[in-house]
Design a protein around this motif. Sequence first.
Motif, PDB file in Angstrom:
ATOM      1  N   ARG A 153       0.693  -1.409  -0.035  1.00 35.36           N
ATOM      2  CA  ARG A 153       0.024   0.096  -0.086  1.00 35.36           C
ATOM      3  C   ARG A 153       0.774   1.282   0.187  1.00 35.36           C
ATOM      4  O   ARG A 153       0.117   2.311  -0.285  1.00 35.36           O
ATOM      5  CB  ARG A 153      -0.856  -0.060   1.323  1.00 35.36           C
ATOM      6  N   LYS A 154       2.071   1.034   0.125  1.00 36.30           N
ATOM      7  CA  LYS A 154       3.025   2.285   0.293  1.00 36.30           C
ATOM      8  C   LYS A 154       2.898   3.334  -0.903  1.00 36.30           C
ATOM      9  O   LYS A 154       2.910   4.479  -0.577  1.00 36.30           O
ATOM     10  CB  LYS A 154       4.403   1.887   0.261  1.00 36.30           C
ATOM     11  N   GLN A 155       2.731   2.567  -2.062  1.00 36.17           N
ATOM     12  CA  GLN A 155       2.750   3.519  -3.338  1.00 36.17           C
ATOM     13  C   GLN A 155       1.533   4.473  -3.195  1.00 36.17           C
ATOM     14  O   GLN A 155       1.646   5.524  -3.839  1.00 36.17           O
ATOM     15  CB  GLN A 155       2.823   2.779  -4.519  1.00 36.17           C
ATOM     16  N   ASP A 156       0.574   4.262  -2.469  1.00 30.15           N
ATOM     17  CA  ASP A 156      -0.461   4.961  -2.340  1.00 30.15           C
ATOM     18  C   ASP A 156      -0.471   5.975  -1.226  1.00 30.15           C
ATOM     19  O   ASP A 156      -1.420   6.798  -1.318  1.00 30.15           O
ATOM     20  CB  ASP A 156      -1.909   4.220  -2.493  1.00 30.15           C
ATOM     21  N   CYS A 157       0.553   6.123  -0.473  1.00 28.05           N
ATOM     22  CA  CYS A 157       0.724   6.965   0.629  1.00 28.05           C
ATOM     23  C   CYS A 157       1.150   8.408  -0.310  1.00 28.05           C
ATOM     24  O   CYS A 157       1.862   8.312  -1.402  1.00 28.05           O
ATOM     25  CB  CYS A 157       1.647   6.579   1.526  1.00 28.05           C
ATOM     26  N   LYS A 158       0.647   9.566   0.295  1.00 25.93           N
ATOM     27  CA  LYS A 158       0.840  11.073  -0.399  1.00 25.93           C
ATOM     28  C   LYS A 158       2.569  11.221  -0.341  1.00 25.93           C
ATOM     29  O   LYS A 158       2.997  11.492  -1.137  1.00 25.93           O
ATOM     30  CB  LYS A 158       0.416  11.911   0.500  1.00 25.93           C
TER      31      LYS A 158
END
Length: 317
Positions: A261-266
């Motif tokens: 999910r890291k790639q979807d963090c701002k």
Amino acid sequence: MKGTVYKSTGSWYQVKADDGKFYDCRIKGKFRIKGIKSTNPVAVGDRVEISLEEKSEQETGVITKIEERENYIIRKSVNLSKQTHIIASNIDQVFLLITLNNPPTFTTFIDRFLVTAEAYRIEAILLFNKIDTYNEDELVEIKYLAALYREIGYQCIGISAKTGKNVEQVKDLMKGKTSMISGHSGTGKSTLVNAIEPSLHLKTSKISDQHKQGQHTTTFAEMFDLSFDARIIDTPGIKGFGVVDMEKEEIGNYFPEFFERKQDCKFHNCLHLDEPKCAVKEALEEEEIPWSRYKSYLQILKGEEDQHYRIDNYPEE
């Protein structure tokens, strides 16, 4: 002459040379390996070079070189917070034995172990042992735990080392590989090894009724050749598991459900704490990530020791 370390007692090492013979070896001088301050410079599983000494009645050897390790499982040493202990090296997979009670294994310990396995790219398989001893409510809890870790991507197997339930399944996973068995004292590691290879006759002990904890029966890590093209490393019971030398920014990468999910963090360097638009925190609120995992992450991130491994880490239902 080259060989593999099969047993380490701290001062002497049992090395199986490539010619199939075993030699008792010692080390000369101090080994420093890539700056690791370890209580044991040579670990079970290490590939080494030895030179033989024939002046004694028994042929012994000296370890002159340790080959570069493919991987290893490492933890902070108990009572020596600045030193580390390499449990074993050059492992294909690790089995972590988990018991619900007698003794209890909590998620903080499981998660710390899994983070270390992820960091060194070692496949980890969770074995929920003693399932023949649980009542209905306890079986429900075991199934919940197994479902939690399966959802993340870990293989989970319910076993009974005592009755032999699913032991054949574990043996199938071990074929052609070097496997390590780990867990708290009393979770049934030696009993499982004996069930897998009865001819080994490893010493086992009963759980202490006073503390519901295991008593150490395996004092040193030791590797055994098995009769079905496999090797197993039996390890001493571990109380706590201190995570070693990880940068804060990388810890989340070793939680697979955080990493995906890291790639979807701002923010690309999001620590999943108070940053806005954090995909991990959003998944946590949506109950897509278990709170027990996030609590373990916070504990490791803050550098808290795993001293309170007997404290339950489940959120209140």
